[in-house]
Design an enzyme around this catalytic site. Structure first.
Site, PDB file in Angstrom:
ATOM      1  N   HIS A   1       7.252 -38.302   6.695  1.00 39.67           N
ATOM      2  CA  HIS A   1       7.320 -36.985   5.726  1.00 39.67           C
ATOM      3  C   HIS A   1       7.976 -35.957   6.673  1.00 39.67           C
ATOM      4  O   HIS A   1       8.779 -35.284   5.997  1.00 39.67           O
ATOM      5  CB  HIS A   1       5.908 -36.700   5.549  1.00 39.67           C
ATOM      6  CG  HIS A   1       5.373 -37.243   4.299  1.00 39.67           C
ATOM      7  ND1 HIS A   1       4.124 -37.636   4.163  1.00 39.67           N
ATOM      8  CD2 HIS A   1       5.876 -38.032   3.314  1.00 39.67           C
ATOM      9  CE1 HIS A   1       3.972 -38.398   2.904  1.00 39.67           C
ATOM     10  NE2 HIS A   1       5.039 -38.521   2.337  1.00 39.67           N
TER      11      HIS A   1
ATOM     12  N   ARG B   1      14.428 -41.778  -8.278  1.00 39.12           N
ATOM     13  CA  ARG B   1      13.161 -42.511  -7.984  1.00 39.12           C
ATOM     14  C   ARG B   1      12.090 -42.262  -9.280  1.00 39.12           C
ATOM     15  O   ARG B   1      11.488 -41.272  -8.954  1.00 39.12           O
ATOM     16  CB  ARG B   1      12.636 -42.084  -6.548  1.00 39.12           C
ATOM     17  CG  ARG B   1      13.658 -41.921  -5.381  1.00 39.12           C
ATOM     18  CD  ARG B   1      12.657 -41.417  -4.564  1.00 39.12           C
ATOM     19  NE  ARG B   1      13.540 -41.392  -2.926  1.00 39.12           N
ATOM     20  CZ  ARG B   1      14.014 -40.635  -2.355  1.00 39.12           C
ATOM     21  NH1 ARG B   1      14.185 -39.109  -3.181  1.00 39.12           N
ATOM     22  NH2 ARG B   1      14.580 -40.807  -1.371  1.00 39.12           N
TER      23      ARG B   1
ATOM     24  N   ARG C   1      16.372 -46.442 -10.409  1.00 36.82           N
ATOM     25  CA  ARG C   1      15.738 -47.407  -9.780  1.00 36.82           C
ATOM     26  C   ARG C   1      14.112 -47.471 -10.718  1.00 36.82           C
ATOM     27  O   ARG C   1      13.571 -46.538 -10.741  1.00 36.82           O
ATOM     28  CB  ARG C   1      15.217 -46.969  -8.208  1.00 36.82           C
ATOM     29  CG  ARG C   1      14.438 -48.006  -7.623  1.00 36.82           C
ATOM     30  CD  ARG C   1      14.127 -47.676  -6.029  1.00 36.82           C
ATOM     31  NE  ARG C   1      13.007 -46.507  -6.127  1.00 36.82           N
ATOM     32  CZ  ARG C   1      12.763 -46.004  -4.894  1.00 36.82           C
ATOM     33  NH1 ARG C   1      13.581 -46.330  -3.835  1.00 36.82           N
ATOM     34  NH2 ARG C   1      11.990 -45.012  -4.697  1.00 36.82           N
TER      35      ARG C   1
ATOM     36  N   GLU D   1      16.538 -54.540   0.222  1.00 31.09           N
ATOM     37  CA  GLU D   1      15.443 -54.135   1.302  1.00 31.09           C
ATOM     38  C   GLU D   1      14.999 -54.846   2.135  1.00 31.09           C
ATOM     39  O   GLU D   1      13.992 -54.450   3.190  1.00 31.09           O
ATOM     40  CB  GLU D   1      14.360 -53.355   0.207  1.00 31.09           C
ATOM     41  CG  GLU D   1      14.896 -52.211  -0.499  1.00 31.09           C
ATOM     42  CD  GLU D   1      14.096 -51.496  -1.581  1.00 31.09           C
ATOM     43  OE1 GLU D   1      13.203 -50.513  -1.271  1.00 31.09           O
ATOM     44  OE2 GLU D   1      13.768 -52.333  -2.554  1.00 31.09           O
TER      45      GLU D   1
ATOM     46  N   ASN E   1      15.720 -47.896   5.022  1.00 30.25           N
ATOM     47  CA  ASN E   1      14.531 -47.802   5.605  1.00 30.25           C
ATOM     48  C   ASN E   1      13.836 -48.986   5.792  1.00 30.25           C
ATOM     49  O   ASN E   1      13.066 -49.209   6.678  1.00 30.25           O
ATOM     50  CB  ASN E   1      13.763 -46.464   4.793  1.00 30.25           C
ATOM     51  CG  ASN E   1      14.427 -45.230   4.522  1.00 30.25           C
ATOM     52  OD1 ASN E   1      15.502 -44.869   5.140  1.00 30.25           O
ATOM     53  ND2 ASN E   1      14.161 -44.383   3.820  1.00 30.25           N
ATOM     54  N   ASP E   2      13.506 -49.217   4.362  1.00 28.37           N
ATOM     55  CA  ASP E   2      12.725 -50.705   4.510  1.00 28.37           C
ATOM     56  C   ASP E   2      13.331 -51.898   4.998  1.00 28.37           C
ATOM     57  O   ASP E   2      12.948 -52.748   5.637  1.00 28.37           O
ATOM     58  CB  ASP E   2      12.477 -51.086   2.686  1.00 28.37           C
ATOM     59  CG  ASP E   2      10.895 -50.643   2.504  1.00 28.37           C
ATOM     60  OD1 ASP E   2      10.263 -50.138   3.238  1.00 28.37           O
ATOM     61  OD2 ASP E   2      10.825 -49.995   1.404  1.00 28.37           O
TER      62      ASP E   2
ATOM     63  N   ARG F   1       7.171 -48.243   9.949  1.00 30.06           N
ATOM     64  CA  ARG F   1       8.216 -47.057   9.658  1.00 30.06           C
ATOM     65  C   ARG F   1       7.569 -45.924  10.177  1.00 30.06           C
ATOM     66  O   ARG F   1       8.518 -44.934  10.571  1.00 30.06           O
ATOM     67  CB  ARG F   1       8.650 -47.055   8.177  1.00 30.06           C
ATOM     68  CG  ARG F   1       9.258 -47.957   7.791  1.00 30.06           C
ATOM     69  CD  ARG F   1       9.145 -47.808   6.139  1.00 30.06           C
ATOM     70  NE  ARG F   1       9.554 -46.704   5.627  1.00 30.06           N
ATOM     71  CZ  ARG F   1       9.835 -46.103   4.211  1.00 30.06           C
ATOM     72  NH1 ARG F   1       9.596 -47.320   3.486  1.00 30.06           N
ATOM     73  NH2 ARG F   1      10.123 -45.058   3.919  1.00 30.06           N
TER      74      ARG F   1
ATOM     75  N   CYS G   1      21.382 -46.018   0.013  1.00 35.91           N
ATOM     76  CA  CYS G   1      20.680 -44.823  -0.543  1.00 35.91           C
ATOM     77  C   CYS G   1      19.520 -44.477   0.486  1.00 35.91           C
ATOM     78  O   CYS G   1      18.445 -43.750   0.195  1.00 35.91           O
ATOM     79  CB  CYS G   1      20.223 -45.078  -1.825  1.00 35.91           C
ATOM     80  SG  CYS G   1      19.067 -46.525  -1.999  1.00 35.91           S
TER      81      CYS G   1
END
Length: 539
Positions: A190, A293, A327, A416, A439-440, A450, A487
């Site tokens: 975050h 999202r 998405r 992902e 990220n994933d 992560r 993305c």
């Protein structure tokens, strides 16, 4: 670090997660409240009442901050407020007061139990376990009659240093915070996400930074991850001047994305709702939305959103943005949406999430696709729609058929997991485009949590193995004549953008504040130079 602070007295190195440089005196985040020694409890009912009031106060404070913050920060804060309002948490704390514990100790015990349960689940929920520490500290402080832990207010600009930052702290940062440095955290924490959304230089996983004394003059480079210690007044002034000039250049940046020799690269926005779209001249001057999202619209919902509510929310975005990639709900027990009522899992990161929720609740996806199609007709738009957490060509084909049956013309999938990247060419026989979630993809490629600061280097998007998977997807896109975008957080990094373009990526979607820097970075290099950078990185 090089340039204006070469004479600094020492250096620490972490992971740069938000571009920019800053310099100033560092101040450490204050310590949480200490529990008093246990004592006799004469009125358990009064202690239970204190517990209830403390949790209500925490929830109210977080909701107040959410209203002031707006955007992605508001969504995170509202989700935290929901935890504070959880009746199970209240019941657990009240059970401890009935057993003779004072309110602060009852709260500490209840939050500790919840934290251990989340940590044991792994995946996204384990990442959120640290958030409970912040909620606990706030509730305990309220029960003790103390101010809730918060940010320093020294009356002058400073660099905020912390072991870690809670979402509530990061979302509440004022203009006097020049940069962030934390000992823990990763590129998708975050802290990293909110720092990027605000354009604050940030370094995470910086070992040793908490050993420095408050007031030490430090320089922070959010691109390289370096922290210079003991800057002189002149060095500090030069850093400030250089950063001011850089921001002025970026503010003047306009136009579509592309390389110096005219190779077009679409620069798009990541949003959670229409509220995240730019207003007037404050716009990021992006070319549309690359990641809508949709689950962010419903994070705080305990009841399923109605069909009409979904149509309204989607139509508002379609009416305000010319190009939108939607998405479908990226949810599961790792990203809980309470109204789904999904059963718990031992390892949510490897369980039912994203498109896999359809295996248990197929009606959720069908309703959402109907709502998207209806909203598109109302707004006169032609959105692109993609599914998250797709693993096989069979899943991609099934999703594409269902979406097209609803009247959605452009259908894609997220890449992902390595299995999807390895079969990118086969996926593109079924769908019209791919969008890579770095990220994933990094987490699953390297089997690295992560949020684990010790493993942060494995999650660096410059890792050759990850780049090879991205290149494989881009090459499949070229062969099929279909677009392949990125993305994930890597898309908003101006140092990485030319490399991704060199690999063959056709679009980059990011937080609005990142768009100018990425645009300028691409405009300084030719396509051949991008390709050379990609070749060097792969080697």
């Amino acid at each position: 670090m090089k340039g204006p602070w070469e004479g600094a007295g020492g250096r620490l190195v972490g992971l740069g997660v938000s571009q920019g440089r800053a310099a100033g005196p560092m101040i450490r985040l204050g310590e949480p409240p200490k529990l008093p020694a246990p004592g006799p409890v004469t009125d358990p009912g009064a202690e239970a009442a204190t517990v209830g009031k403390a949790l209500e106060a925490v929830a109210a404070e977080l909701n107040r901050r959410a209203l002031a913050a707006g955007g992605e920060a508001a969504e995170i804060l509202e989700a935290l407020a929901m935890i504070a309002e959880d009746p199970i948490l209240l019941e657990e704390a009240e059970r401890h007061t009935a057993g003779g514990h004072a309110a602060p100790h009852a709260l500490d015990a209840a939050f500790t139990k919840h934290r251990e349960a989340l940590a044991a689940l792994g995946g996204y929920l384990a990442e959120r376990a640290a958030d409970l520490d912040d909620l606990k500290h706030r509730a305990v402080a309220s029960a003790l009659g103390l101010p809730m832990p918060g940010l320093p207010s020294p009356g002058h600009p400073y660099v905020l240093v912390a072991t870690d930052l809670s979402p509530a702290d990061t979302a509440g940062l004022g203009p006097d915070v020049l940069a962030l440095v934390t000992e823990r955290g990763g590129p998708t924490s975050h802290t990293a996400i909110l720092a990027r959304s605000r354009g604050l230089p940030a370094v995470v996983a910086c070992a040793g930074v908490m050993d420095l004394d408050d007031g030490t003059m430090i320089g922070v480079d959010g691109g390289t991850g370096e922290v210079a210690i003991g800057l002189s007044e002149q060095e500090t002034s030069e850093v400030v001047q250089g950063e001011t000039a850089r921001r002025a250049r970026l503010q003047a940046s306009r136009g579509p994305g592309g390389t110096a020799d005219g190779h077009a690269v679409k620069l798009l926005l990541n949003i959670g709702s229409a509220a995240d779209l730019p207003q007037g001249e404050d716009g990021a001057d992006a070319e549309g939305v690359g990641l809508f999202r949709t689950e962010f619209l419903f994070l705080d919902r305990k009841q399923p959103p109605s069909f009409e509510e979904q149509v309204s929310a989607y139509a508002e975005v379609f009416a305000r943005a010319e190009h939108v990639v939607v998405r479908t709900l990226d949810a599961g027990t790792d990203k809980p949406l309470p109204f789904l009522g999904l059963p718990g899992e031992q390892n949510p990161a490897l369980g039912v999430r994203g498109l896999r929720v359809d295996r248990l609740l197929p009606g959720v996806l069908d309703t959402q696709l109907d709502a998207i199609a209806t909203a598109a007709r109302q707004a006169g738009a032609e959105p692109w729609v993609m599914a998250p957490m797709v693993t096989t060509a069979g899943e991609a084909g099934d999703f594409a058929r269902r979406a097209r049956a609803k009247g959605i013309a452009r259908v894609g999938v997220m890449v992902e997991v390595p299995a999807a990247a390895l079969r990118a060419g086969r996926l593109l026989r079924e769908v019209d485009f791919l969008s890579i979630g770095t990220n994933d993809l990094a987490q699953y490629t390297f089997a690295a949590d992560r949020q684990h600061s010790v493993l942060a280097d494995l999650l660096d998007p410059r890792q050759p193995a990850l780049l090879e998977l991205i290149a494989r997807c881009a090459e499949a896109g070229v062969r099929a004549g279909k677009p392949v975008g990125v993305c994930g957080e890597a898309a908003g990094d101006p140092l990485l953008a030319p490399l991704l373009v060199g690999l063959g990526v056709t679009s980059l979607s990011m937080a609005g504040v990142c768009v100018p820097a990425v645009r300028e970075a691409l405009a300084e290099v030719t396509l051949d130079e991008c390709r050379e950078r990609a070749r060097a990185a792969l080697e």
